[in-house]
Write a protein that holds these residues in place. Structure first.
Motif, mmCIF file in Angstrom:
data_model
loop_
_atom_site.group_PDB
_atom_site.id
_atom_site.type_symbol
_atom_site.label_atom_id
_atom_site.label_comp_id
_atom_site.label_asym_id
_atom_site.label_seq_id
_atom_site.Cartn_x
_atom_site.Cartn_y
_atom_site.Cartn_z
ATOM 1 N N ASN A 271 -4.846 7.624 115.817
ATOM 2 C CA ASN A 271 -3.617 7.060 116.142
ATOM 3 C C ASN A 271 -2.842 6.104 115.209
ATOM 4 O O ASN A 271 -1.799 6.129 115.171
ATOM 5 N N ALA A 272 -3.522 5.685 114.184
ATOM 6 C CA ALA A 272 -3.081 4.824 113.293
ATOM 7 C C ALA A 272 -2.280 5.465 112.225
ATOM 8 O O ALA A 272 -1.181 5.252 111.826
ATOM 9 N N LEU A 273 -2.973 6.913 112.101
ATOM 10 C CA LEU A 273 -2.332 7.755 111.112
ATOM 11 C C LEU A 273 -1.037 8.381 111.645
ATOM 12 O O LEU A 273 0.171 8.453 110.879
ATOM 13 N N HIS B 110 2.582 7.847 110.128
ATOM 14 C CA HIS B 110 3.279 8.838 109.557
ATOM 15 C C HIS B 110 4.757 9.036 109.992
ATOM 16 O O HIS B 110 5.597 9.571 109.218
ATOM 17 N N ARG B 111 4.778 8.743 111.296
ATOM 18 C CA ARG B 111 6.146 8.864 112.033
ATOM 19 C C ARG B 111 7.109 7.926 111.238
ATOM 20 O O ARG B 111 8.380 8.435 111.012
ATOM 21 N N TYR B 112 6.594 6.693 110.864
ATOM 22 C CA TYR B 112 7.557 5.744 110.106
ATOM 23 C C TYR B 112 7.770 6.390 108.660
ATOM 24 O O TYR B 112 8.788 6.322 108.214
ATOM 25 N N ALA B 113 6.518 6.749 108.109
ATOM 26 C CA ALA B 113 6.806 7.292 106.651
ATOM 27 C C ALA B 113 7.703 8.571 106.758
ATOM 28 O O ALA B 113 8.385 8.517 105.501
ATOM 29 N N ASP C 16 10.488 4.798 94.222
ATOM 30 C CA ASP C 16 9.506 5.679 94.299
ATOM 31 C C ASP C 16 8.056 5.005 94.287
ATOM 32 O O ASP C 16 7.081 5.340 94.656
ATOM 33 N N ASP C 17 8.046 3.529 94.096
ATOM 34 C CA ASP C 17 7.038 2.723 94.208
ATOM 35 C C ASP C 17 6.576 2.756 95.771
ATOM 36 O O ASP C 17 5.231 2.718 96.155
ATOM 37 N N VAL C 18 7.558 2.597 96.826
ATOM 38 C CA VAL C 18 7.262 2.766 98.265
ATOM 39 C C VAL C 18 6.433 4.015 98.530
ATOM 40 O O VAL C 18 5.611 4.151 99.273
ATOM 41 N N LEU C 19 7.396 5.119 97.948
ATOM 42 C CA LEU C 19 6.923 6.346 98.471
ATOM 43 C C LEU C 19 5.338 6.498 97.608
ATOM 44 O O LEU C 19 4.536 7.168 98.478
ATOM 45 N N TRP C 20 5.053 6.137 96.757
ATOM 46 C CA TRP C 20 3.760 6.069 96.232
ATOM 47 C C TRP C 20 2.723 5.413 97.109
ATOM 48 O O TRP C 20 1.780 5.893 97.544
ATOM 49 N N HIS C 21 2.881 4.290 97.489
ATOM 50 C CA HIS C 21 1.997 3.458 98.222
ATOM 51 C C HIS C 21 1.916 4.210 99.651
ATOM 52 O O HIS C 21 0.891 4.202 100.201
ATOM 53 N N MET C 22 3.141 4.579 100.385
ATOM 54 C CA MET C 22 2.966 5.299 101.548
ATOM 55 C C MET C 22 2.059 6.505 101.420
ATOM 56 O O MET C 22 1.194 6.563 102.329
ATOM 57 N N SER C 23 2.227 7.328 100.497
ATOM 58 C CA SER C 23 1.294 8.542 100.357
ATOM 59 C C SER C 23 -0.132 8.356 100.190
ATOM 60 O O SER C 23 -1.057 8.854 100.618
ATOM 61 N N ASN C 24 -0.428 6.970 99.502
ATOM 62 C CA ASN C 24 -1.734 6.481 99.422
ATOM 63 C C ASN C 24 -2.354 6.138 100.737
ATOM 64 O O ASN C 24 -3.228 6.384 100.895
ATOM 65 N N VAL C 25 -1.470 5.477 101.414
ATOM 66 C CA VAL C 25 -1.929 4.958 102.801
ATOM 67 C C VAL C 25 -2.496 6.156 103.616
ATOM 68 O O VAL C 25 -3.535 6.220 104.084
ATOM 69 N N GLU C 26 -1.531 7.240 103.546
ATOM 70 C CA GLU C 26 -1.751 8.091 104.369
ATOM 71 C C GLU C 26 -2.835 9.094 103.900
ATOM 72 O O GLU C 26 -3.722 9.461 104.763
#
Ligand code: NAG
Length: 222
Positions: A201-203, A207-210, A149-159
């Protein structure tokens, strides 16, 4: 005549080979030995998935000699480019706003406020890009193989930070609709559009990776 044909045919063949080569290989792949071919291939295939692939290639061109092989690293590099463009654009807008302020006539008042508003948006955008880079760095500290969940949390913050940065930059672009503009307005538009597109582009890359990660995380859950 026969001799002419004999000579021209190989030359023609050679020329056509060259032009095919030139078409197939954009600037990124010109023979420059310091470029890591694996990174170049990786950048090219990743950029194809973005909305602005040419810009993506251009913004990554000078990093083709580094060893970029992961979507997180790629996103990090593109985000850094985007932040640097946003900061440069902010500086530029500060100068433009000063010039308008010095004029102090009513004819330029509207333009002055538009530039000020755009400055606020780009300033916010730069701030948000900084936040997304920090979040990405937090994410990078966690091993990629881990699904939690930690990874998911940071991922969604990045996005979230990235898409807010994109929205703010795009808002500024909208202040300068692309017809019959002064040279200066066209210049402002060009700069903020660049920030918006590099951020988009960065997004897209991230996003594809996430999305893949989330899918994997989902399938591992009971
Ligand atoms: C940018 O925003 C910060 C606050 O987030 C503010 O202190 C700074 O003055 C702003 N810079 C410009 C150029 O508007």
């Amino acid at each position: 005549m026969a001799q002419f044909i004999n000579l021209t045919l190989p030359v023609m063949l050679l020329l056509s080979l060259f032009s095919i080569e030139a078409l197939a290989e954009p600037s990124l792949n010109r023979p420059q030995p310091r470029y890591d071919p694996q990174t170049v291939a990786y950048i090219k295939s990743s950029c194809q998935t973005t909305l602005y692939p040419d810009l993506c290639l251009r913004s990554l061109h000078r990093f083709a000699n580094s060893n970029i092989q992961s979507p997180k690293h790629l996103t990090h590099v593109v985000l850094a480019v985007s932040l640097s463009q946003a900061l440069k654009t902010r500086e530029y807008l500060v100068q433009v706003a000063k010039r308008f302020e010095a004029l102090k006539n009513s004819k330029n008042r509207r333009d002055y406020f538009v530039v000020q508003d755009c400055l606020t948006q780009i300033n916010d955008s730069a701030d948000e890009l900084g936040h997304s880079i920090k979040e990405l760095e937090r994410l990078n500290k966690i091993p990629t193989t881990l699904i939690n969940d930690d990874v998911l949390w940071h991922m969604s913050n990045v996005e979230t930070w990235m898409s807010t940065a994109l929205t703010d930059a795009s808002t500024c672009v909208d202040y300068f609709p692309g017809h019959r503009m002064s040279k200066m307005k066209a210049e402002i538009r060009g700069k903020v559009l660049n920030v918006a597109q590099v951020t988009s582009n960065a997004l897209a890359l991230f996003h594809r990776y996430a999305a893949k990660y989330r899918e994997a995380a989902q399938s591992k859950r009971p």
